[in-house]
Write a protein that holds these residues in place. Structure first.
Motif, PDB file in Angstrom:
ATOM      1  N   SER A 352       8.964   1.611 -13.280  1.00 43.69           N
ATOM      2  CA  SER A 352       9.002   0.262 -13.102  1.00 43.69           C
ATOM      3  C   SER A 352       8.799   0.113 -11.715  1.00 43.69           C
ATOM      4  N   ILE A 353       8.635  -1.021 -10.660  1.00 42.85           N
ATOM      5  CA  ILE A 353       9.015  -1.330  -9.867  1.00 42.85           C
ATOM      6  C   ILE A 353       8.988  -3.388  -9.561  1.00 42.85           C
ATOM      7  N   ILE A 354       9.181  -3.451  -8.550  1.00 43.18           N
ATOM      8  CA  ILE A 354       9.379  -4.529  -8.506  1.00 43.18           C
ATOM      9  C   ILE A 354       8.470  -4.967  -7.224  1.00 43.18           C
ATOM     10  N   THR A 355       7.465  -5.929  -7.226  1.00 38.62           N
ATOM     11  CA  THR A 355       6.877  -6.213  -5.934  1.00 38.62           C
ATOM     12  C   THR A 355       6.349  -7.115  -5.556  1.00 38.62           C
ATOM     13  N   ASN A 356       6.354  -8.208  -4.920  1.00 37.08           N
ATOM     14  CA  ASN A 356       5.091  -9.341  -4.789  1.00 37.08           C
ATOM     15  C   ASN A 356       3.881  -9.431  -4.349  1.00 37.08           C
ATOM     16  N   SER A 357       3.099  -8.439  -4.615  1.00 36.50           N
ATOM     17  CA  SER A 357       1.848  -7.726  -4.749  1.00 36.50           C
ATOM     18  C   SER A 357       0.867  -8.077  -5.888  1.00 36.50           C
ATOM     19  N   VAL A 358      -0.281  -9.204  -5.809  1.00 35.81           N
ATOM     20  CA  VAL A 358      -0.838  -8.497  -7.753  1.00 35.81           C
ATOM     21  C   VAL A 358      -1.323  -7.683  -7.412  1.00 35.81           C
ATOM     22  N   LYS A 359      -1.710  -6.683  -6.002  1.00 35.13           N
ATOM     23  CA  LYS A 359      -2.833  -5.759  -5.950  1.00 35.13           C
ATOM     24  C   LYS A 359      -1.943  -4.803  -6.297  1.00 35.13           C
ATOM     25  N   ALA A 360      -1.011  -4.491  -5.659  1.00 33.71           N
ATOM     26  CA  ALA A 360      -0.261  -3.015  -6.362  1.00 33.71           C
ATOM     27  C   ALA A 360       0.252  -3.541  -7.771  1.00 33.71           C
ATOM     28  N   SER A 361       0.266  -4.594  -8.024  1.00 29.77           N
ATOM     29  CA  SER A 361       0.598  -5.072  -9.338  1.00 29.77           C
ATOM     30  C   SER A 361      -0.368  -3.989 -10.616  1.00 29.77           C
ATOM     31  N   TYR A 362      -1.751  -4.380 -10.202  1.00 29.53           N
ATOM     32  CA  TYR A 362      -2.420  -4.076 -11.165  1.00 29.53           C
ATOM     33  C   TYR A 362      -3.092  -2.919 -11.167  1.00 29.53           C
TER      34      TYR A 362
ATOM     35  N   PRO B  27     -17.533  -6.489 -16.476  1.00 30.28           N
ATOM     36  CA  PRO B  27     -17.318  -5.073 -15.713  1.00 30.28           C
ATOM     37  C   PRO B  27     -16.794  -4.188 -15.327  1.00 30.28           C
ATOM     38  N   ILE B  28     -16.945  -3.096 -14.834  1.00 25.18           N
ATOM     39  CA  ILE B  28     -15.928  -2.348 -14.930  1.00 25.18           C
ATOM     40  C   ILE B  28     -15.412  -1.840 -13.296  1.00 25.18           C
ATOM     41  N   ASN B  29     -14.287  -1.539 -13.336  1.00 26.22           N
ATOM     42  CA  ASN B  29     -13.213  -1.513 -12.333  1.00 26.22           C
ATOM     43  C   ASN B  29     -13.391   0.276 -12.553  1.00 26.22           C
ATOM     44  N   PHE B  30     -14.286   0.989 -11.487  1.00 25.34           N
ATOM     45  CA  PHE B  30     -14.005   2.771 -12.045  1.00 25.34           C
ATOM     46  C   PHE B  30     -12.605   3.241 -11.468  1.00 25.34           C
ATOM     47  N   LEU B  31     -12.038   2.654 -10.003  1.00 24.93           N
ATOM     48  CA  LEU B  31     -10.814   3.100 -10.020  1.00 24.93           C
ATOM     49  C   LEU B  31      -9.842   3.066 -11.024  1.00 24.93           C
ATOM     50  N   GLY B  32      -9.704   1.582 -11.377  1.00 24.28           N
ATOM     51  CA  GLY B  32      -8.547   1.148 -11.975  1.00 24.28           C
ATOM     52  C   GLY B  32      -8.665   1.803 -13.486  1.00 24.28           C
ATOM     53  N   MET B  33      -9.890   2.107 -13.855  1.00 23.62           N
ATOM     54  CA  MET B  33      -9.808   2.310 -15.050  1.00 23.62           C
ATOM     55  C   MET B  33     -10.710   3.432 -15.788  1.00 23.62           C
ATOM     56  N   VAL B  34     -11.106   4.899 -14.615  1.00 20.69           N
ATOM     57  CA  VAL B  34     -11.768   5.422 -15.891  1.00 20.69           C
ATOM     58  C   VAL B  34     -11.096   6.967 -14.921  1.00 20.69           C
ATOM     59  N   ASN B  35     -10.779   8.171 -16.040  1.00 17.92           N
ATOM     60  CA  ASN B  35     -10.284   9.240 -16.362  1.00 17.92           C
ATOM     61  C   ASN B  35     -11.470  10.084 -15.058  1.00 17.92           C
ATOM     62  N   THR B  36     -11.532  10.662 -14.559  1.00 16.85           N
ATOM     63  CA  THR B  36     -12.317  11.196 -13.634  1.00 16.85           C
ATOM     64  C   THR B  36     -12.610  12.255 -14.159  1.00 16.85           C
ATOM     65  N   GLN B  37     -11.308  13.363 -15.096  1.00 13.67           N
ATOM     66  CA  GLN B  37     -11.102  14.794 -15.000  1.00 13.67           C
ATOM     67  C   GLN B  37     -12.242  14.296 -17.241  1.00 13.67           C
ATOM     68  N   SER B  38     -11.530  13.332 -17.735  1.00 14.44           N
ATOM     69  CA  SER B  38     -12.993  13.615 -18.911  1.00 14.44           C
ATOM     70  C   SER B  38     -13.734  12.436 -19.060  1.00 14.44           C
ATOM     71  N   GLY B  39     -14.057  11.876 -17.729  1.00 16.68           N
ATOM     72  CA  GLY B  39     -14.573  10.569 -18.154  1.00 16.68           C
ATOM     73  C   GLY B  39     -14.326   9.640 -19.129  1.00 16.68           C
ATOM     74  N   GLU B  40     -13.529   9.731 -19.008  1.00 11.53           N
ATOM     75  CA  GLU B  40     -12.157   8.421 -20.623  1.00 11.53           C
ATOM     76  C   GLU B  40     -12.232   6.837 -19.844  1.00 11.53           C
ATOM     77  N   ILE B  41     -12.800   6.109 -20.423  1.00  4.08           N
ATOM     78  CA  ILE B  41     -13.013   5.069 -20.195  1.00  4.08           C
ATOM     79  C   ILE B  41     -10.472   4.573 -20.248  1.00  4.08           C
ATOM     80  N   THR B  42     -10.307   4.161 -19.563  1.00  6.32           N
ATOM     81  CA  THR B  42      -7.926   4.477 -20.100  1.00  6.32           C
ATOM     82  C   THR B  42      -8.310   2.630 -19.960  1.00  6.32           C
ATOM     83  N   ASN B  43      -8.572   2.348 -19.679  1.00  3.48           N
ATOM     84  CA  ASN B  43      -8.259   0.759 -20.077  1.00  3.48           C
ATOM     85  C   ASN B  43      -9.054   0.295 -20.787  1.00  3.48           C
TER      86      ASN B  43
END
Lengths: 386, 145
Positions: A352-362, B27-43
């Motif tokens: 876990s980390i501590i930050t003030n950034s919501v972008k980093a958090s996401y 909607p989908i955030n491809f970078l944050g939600m998808v595993n590019t090795q397996s194609g799985e939606i991880t979130n």
């Protein structure tokens, strides 16, 4: 979308494979956004640099593009995975591939800024200039605060614009689409940069339009808070612009009160505490680093602290003596990279980390699988210094 | 009983393909939600079960978030785990359009009314049944077999 004869030539491959691929991208976007034509742009800012995010296929794509591609406008570059001059303990393969990505971009003529805040290190063009910014936080800030015009571009669309000097004339590039059709009515006291980030994240998630109004935010909001707001909007949605405004009778409204703020915080705050403090997603500018120095006032951090900033900002802060002062306080500076998606912070070395950034958090939670304690700058300094 | 339905769509990236329908209302955030090795939606917080994009026709409103999502779509294709086709139902965002263009993934847009037709069709066929559809963006149509 209408193409000129010259653009048709580019599409057909007469100017090389890279230009042809670029026009294929622009034509698809033109179809998608009902653009009538392409318009010139003066500046492109390209993302898709970090080997951690684009991987081997991205590298292979850039190898192909760099065979005959050349940028036609000033083009700046998003952060990569680590600091070029301070190599981390990553695998030699990762480091080599990351440098190969950087070389491919340099070969096509991109300026190696490795920064997600290009507006703080390069001159801002005159009001109303069309640019093409891929970094989502920079695109939102450009439209909303810098008075320059861009759509919320993708890594590939901004690269296509860099290689052709053009972008489809659609959406936020057209004046009439830059007025909000919906507004967020803020009912909370925005006390710090984190509060602005939470408001931004809620706004992006809630508003499906390209431009939104936000009511009851101060016109004198500082840069850190504006960057947090823009980064929050960019992270959670497709909205590419906000306008601070007074509530209007004639526009659809969405309220943002204490409840909405708490729900947003609960979604992003995934830990009570953390092993590492990070600042910089987006990267910090000189004012923000200065602010940390002022608040620290010689105190020392009780946990390791990393600050991410562009190389040029680091050099400037070094001249002012700010770097030395903060290093004495226990800060480790990393240039060329950003908290968001850096391979330097992952579940193998941090829970876990501590930050003030919501972008980093996401992105720390979704991509790096690291939990985040989300706290404001002042609260971090109050809680973790002696 | 054989059931055939055609829904018109707008071509963004040309091509004809087939696959099982994967419908997301969010909607989908491809970078944050998808595993590019397996194609799985991880979130899975987005209302998804652990679905895999490979070989599917993805129907979703639009992508959100990171601009690097365009490279995620390209990586999925390079790793042979991409959806066979994509249909956007709210707007075709620049990330999805550019990612599909460079990956040669057929991409189409359907408006609200046609989206409702598609959803009604799924209801008639049965919620739990896997539905195979043909996406022919060159002809501007979606065929539900």
């Amino acid at each position: 979308m209408h193409l000129t004869r010259d653009e048709e030539k580019g599409l057909s491959g007469e100017y090389g494979e890279a230009t042809s691929a670029a026009y294929r991208i622009l034509v698809a976007i033109g179809e998608a956004t009902d653009a009538e034509k392409l318009v010139p742009i003066k500046w492109a800012h390209v993302s898709g640099v970090n080997y951690n995010t684009i991987g081997d296929s991205g590298l292979e794509f850039l190898r192909e593009i760099s065979k005959d591609g050349k940028v036609r406008v000033n083009t700046s570059l998003n952060p990569m995975g680590f600091d070029r001059e301070n190599l981390p303990e990553l695998s030699p393969e990762f480091i080599e591939k990351q440098f190969e990505i950087a070389r491919a971009y340099e070969k096509i003529g991109v300026i190696p800024t490795f920064s997600c805040i290009p507006y703080e290190i390069l001159p801002i063009p005159q009001e109303g200039t069309q640019v093409s910014f891929a970094e989502s936080s920079a695109a939102v800030l450009a439209n909303s605060h810098l008075n320059i015009i861009t759509n919320k571009e993708s890594a590939l669309s901004a690269l296509a614009s860099a290689l052709t000097g053009k972008s489809p004339y659609s959406d936020l590039r057209i004046d009439e689409n830059r007025s909000p059709m919906v507004e967020i009515v803020n009912e909370t006291d925005l006390e710090n940069e984190l509060d602005y980030g939470l408001l931004g994240y809620f706004t992006g998630k809630t508003i499906q339009k390209s431009c939104t109004g936000i009511c009851n935010i101060s016109e004198n909001t500082d840069m850190w808070s504006l960057k947090s707001l823009a980064a929050g909007i960019g992270t959670s949605g497709s909205c590419g612009m906000f306008q601070p405004k007074k509530p209007s009778k004639f526009i659809e409204k969405v309220n943002y009160g204490k409840r909405e703020m708490n729900e947003t915080r609960d979604e992003l705050n995934t830990s009570e505490d953390g092993q590492l403090i990070t600042f910089g997603s987006p990267q910090l500018g000189i004012e923000e680093i200065s602010k940390i120095q002022t608040l620290m006032d010689g105190k020392k951090f009780t946990k390791p602290c990393k600050i991410f900033c562009p190389k040029s900002v680091f050099c400037k802060a070094k001249q002012y003596g700010i770097i030395d002062s903060l290093q004495k306080s226990g800060v480790d500076f990393i240039s060329d990279a950003c908290t968001c998606l850096t391979p330097l912070i992952n579940k193998k070395n941090y829970d876990s980390i501590i930050t003030n950034s919501v972008k980093a958090s996401y992105y720390m939670k979704t991509s790096n699988k690291v939990s985040v304690a989300l706290k404001s700058l002042k609260s971090i300094i109050k809680g973790y210094t002696v | 009983m054989r059931f055939d339905l055609e829904i018109k769509c707008k071509k963004i990236v040309g091509g004809r393909t087939k696959g099982k329908l994967l419908l997301s209302k969010k909607p989908i955030n491809f970078l944050g939600m998808v595993n590019t090795q397996s194609g799985e939606i991880t979130n899975t917080s987005n209302g998804f079960e652990r679905q895999n994009l490979k070989g599917k026709i993805l129907v979703f409103p639009n992508s959100i978030g990171s601009s690097v999502g365009a490279y995620t779509i390209y990586s999925l294709k390079s790793n042979n785990v991409a959806p066979n086709g994509i249909i956007c139902t709210n707007n075709v965002d620049i990330t999805t359009a550019s990612g599909c263009a460079i990956s040669n993934i057929p991409l189409a847009f359907i408006d609200n009314q046609r989206y409702n037709d598609l959803v009604n069709c799924i209801k008639i066929l049965g919620k739990n049944k896997e539905i195979e559809i043909t996406l022919d963006t060159e002809e501007g149509k979606i065929i539900i077999d």
